[in-house]
Scaffold this motif. Structure first.
Motif, PDB file in Angstrom:
ATOM      1  N   SER A 163       0.833  -1.206   0.000  1.00 22.06           N
ATOM      2  CA  SER A 163       0.000   0.000   0.000  1.00 22.06           C
ATOM      3  C   SER A 163       0.868   1.256   0.000  1.00 22.06           C
ATOM      4  CB  SER A 163      -0.926  -0.006   1.219  1.00 22.06           C
ATOM      5  OG  SER A 163      -1.697   1.171   1.261  1.00 22.06           O
ATOM      6  N   GLU A 164       1.940   1.258   0.810  1.00 24.53           N
ATOM      7  CA  GLU A 164       2.807   2.436   0.863  1.00 24.53           C
ATOM      8  C   GLU A 164       3.597   2.589  -0.426  1.00 24.53           C
ATOM      9  OE1 GLU A 164       6.002   4.680   3.795  1.00 24.53           O
ATOM     10  OE2 GLU A 164       4.880   2.933   4.467  1.00 24.53           O
ATOM     11  N   SER A 223       1.308   4.058  -2.920  1.00 26.51           N
ATOM     12  CA  SER A 223       1.082   5.467  -2.614  1.00 26.51           C
ATOM     13  C   SER A 223       2.241   6.327  -3.107  1.00 26.51           C
ATOM     14  CB  SER A 223       0.896   5.650  -1.112  1.00 26.51           C
ATOM     15  OG  SER A 223       0.749   7.003  -0.770  1.00 26.51           O
ATOM     16  N   LEU A 233       2.081   6.511  -6.936  1.00 25.59           N
ATOM     17  CA  LEU A 233       1.001   7.398  -7.376  1.00 25.59           C
ATOM     18  C   LEU A 233       1.391   8.860  -7.188  1.00 25.59           C
ATOM     19  CD1 LEU A 233      -1.914   7.837  -8.335  1.00 25.59           C
ATOM     20  CD2 LEU A 233      -2.627   7.682  -5.946  1.00 25.59           C
ATOM     21  N   GLU A 234       1.993   9.160  -6.055  1.00 25.33           N
ATOM     22  CA  GLU A 234       2.368  10.541  -5.758  1.00 25.33           C
ATOM     23  C   GLU A 234       3.398  11.074  -6.734  1.00 25.33           C
ATOM     24  OE1 GLU A 234       3.810  13.201  -1.878  1.00 25.33           O
ATOM     25  OE2 GLU A 234       3.352  11.066  -1.677  1.00 25.33           O
ATOM     26  N   GLY A 285       0.127  12.494 -10.332  1.00 24.45           N
ATOM     27  CA  GLY A 285       0.523  13.044  -9.043  1.00 24.45           C
ATOM     28  C   GLY A 285       1.192  14.396  -9.185  1.00 24.45           C
ATOM     29  N   LYS A 292      -5.480  15.046  -4.866  1.00 29.52           N
ATOM     30  CA  LYS A 292      -6.285  13.965  -5.423  1.00 29.52           C
ATOM     31  C   LYS A 292      -7.711  14.442  -5.713  1.00 29.52           C
ATOM     32  CE  LYS A 292      -3.598  10.457  -2.954  1.00 29.52           C
ATOM     33  NZ  LYS A 292      -3.620   9.393  -1.926  1.00 29.52           N
ATOM     34  N   TYR A 309      -7.252   6.149  -6.102  1.00 32.62           N
ATOM     35  CA  TYR A 309      -7.085   5.379  -4.870  1.00 32.62           C
ATOM     36  C   TYR A 309      -6.862   3.895  -5.129  1.00 32.62           C
ATOM     37  CZ  TYR A 309      -8.633   9.526  -2.324  1.00 32.62           C
ATOM     38  OH  TYR A 309      -8.729  10.786  -1.808  1.00 32.62           O
ATOM     39  N   ASN A 310      -6.712   3.546  -6.410  1.00 29.61           N
ATOM     40  CA  ASN A 310      -6.338   2.181  -6.799  1.00 29.61           C
ATOM     41  C   ASN A 310      -7.378   1.146  -6.365  1.00 29.61           C
ATOM     42  OD1 ASN A 310      -4.603   0.403  -8.086  1.00 29.61           O
ATOM     43  ND2 ASN A 310      -3.491  -0.089  -6.216  1.00 29.61           N
ATOM     44  N   ILE A 351     -11.305   3.670   2.022  1.00 28.08           N
ATOM     45  CA  ILE A 351     -10.028   4.284   1.640  1.00 28.08           C
ATOM     46  C   ILE A 351     -10.085   5.799   1.842  1.00 28.08           C
ATOM     47  CG2 ILE A 351      -8.446   4.741  -0.281  1.00 28.08           C
ATOM     48  CD1 ILE A 351      -9.243   2.014  -1.424  1.00 28.08           C
ATOM     49  N   GLU A 367      -7.805   8.574   4.367  1.00 25.69           N
ATOM     50  CA  GLU A 367      -6.924   9.554   3.728  1.00 25.69           C
ATOM     51  C   GLU A 367      -6.546  10.676   4.691  1.00 25.69           C
ATOM     52  OE1 GLU A 367      -5.419  10.237   0.436  1.00 25.69           O
ATOM     53  OE2 GLU A 367      -5.497   8.096   0.780  1.00 25.69           O
TER      54      GLU A 367
END
Length: 270
Positions: free
Chosen positions: A127-128, A131, A134-135, A140, A158, A181-182, A199, A203
């Motif tokens: 997950s990290e 993230s 994505l960022e 992003g 986002k 958010y996948n 999700i 956030e």
């Protein structure tokens, strides 16, 4: 509906549900804004000619089931074909922008995990990593560029991306967040909506503060109540007026009003 469910408590007052009141309030606000706008425009434009509507009411008859079903099918088909094409096209573009990027942080996100890899679970690690990717993806970077514009309204980058894409059609907003958010294979089913809501509830910003609060949620709802977010409507206005002047003014003025109202609401509630 997702925003209302996120920020408005599921409780009752005098027998009325808070969430139902919030949703109905959006329609009432839109109605009052339309009447007020019509009154102002009628005064400003100084229209000399008056149109008179004369309509002969037909005899009331019980509708035929086949006519009702035909109308339902045709209206649904029209929406799916017209809005669906826009939603699909934007979703594909968003997917590409969210899954591609440049730079070491995007190529090697595992090297930038802030937590001790050995102490966190595999799911949290993935997950990290997702993230971080994505960022630092194309979307992003775009989101961070426009974030200062939406920050005073309580939105992060986002949500900003979601707002921009939903100018095509506001239905795109949820699909955009699902991509960002996948949420895999988002299909607007109850299960996927619950997954997206969970999700969104988790956030937080860089300081650990929740993104979706009562203040930011109300601000977002008001933005959607006032903003012009429908390309097809603008296209119709252009066709009817035979000019880009009115749709351009409509878009700019309604967006400005939405921004100011959302800004005031967030600053008061936060």
């Amino acid at each position: 509906l997702i925003i209302v469910a996120l920020v408005i408590p599921d409780e009752k007052i005098f027998g009325f549900n808070y969430q139902a009141i919030a949703l109905m309030s959006l329609y009432i606000i839109g109605f009052l804004a339309a009447v007020g706008s019509a009154y102002i425009l009628n005064s400003v434009l100084n229209i000399r000619s008056r149109s008179v509507l004369v309509m002969e009411m037909p005899n009331y008859k019980i509708p035929l089931i086949k006519d009702v079903l035909y109308t339902i099918v045709e209206k649904t088909k029209t929406f799916i074909v017209e809005a669906g094409k826009i939603i699909l096209a934007i979703s594909v573009i968003l997917w590409f922008l969210a899954t591609n990027g440049i730079g070491d942080k995007f190529d090697n996100p595992q090297d930038y995990v802030t937590q001790d890899i050995e102490l966190i679970s595999e799911n949290d690690l993935q997950s990290e990593i997702a993230s971080i990717k994505l960022e630092n993806s194309f979307i992003g970077n775009i989101g961070k560029t426009i974030e200062p514009i939406f920050k005073p309204l309580g939105y992060d980058w986002k949500i900003g991306i979601g707002l921009i894409t939903s100018f095509a059609a506001r239905e795109v907003f949820v699909g955009t967040l699902a991509v960002i958010y996948n949420v895999e294979s988002y299909d607007d089913s109850q299960e996927k909506r619950l997954e997206l809501k969970k999700i969104m509830l988790r956030e937080t910003d860089a300081n650990g503060n929740k993104i979706f609060t009562l203040a930011s949620g109300i601000s977002l709802l008001l933005f959607y109540a006032f903003a012009m977010q429908c390309m097809s409507t603008l296209a119709i206005v252009k066709t009817e007026t035979n000019s880009w002047k009115w749709p351009a003014l409509q878009f700019i003025i309604m967006t400005f009003i939405a921004y100011i109202v959302s800004l005031i609401a967030y600053q008061i509630l936060s």
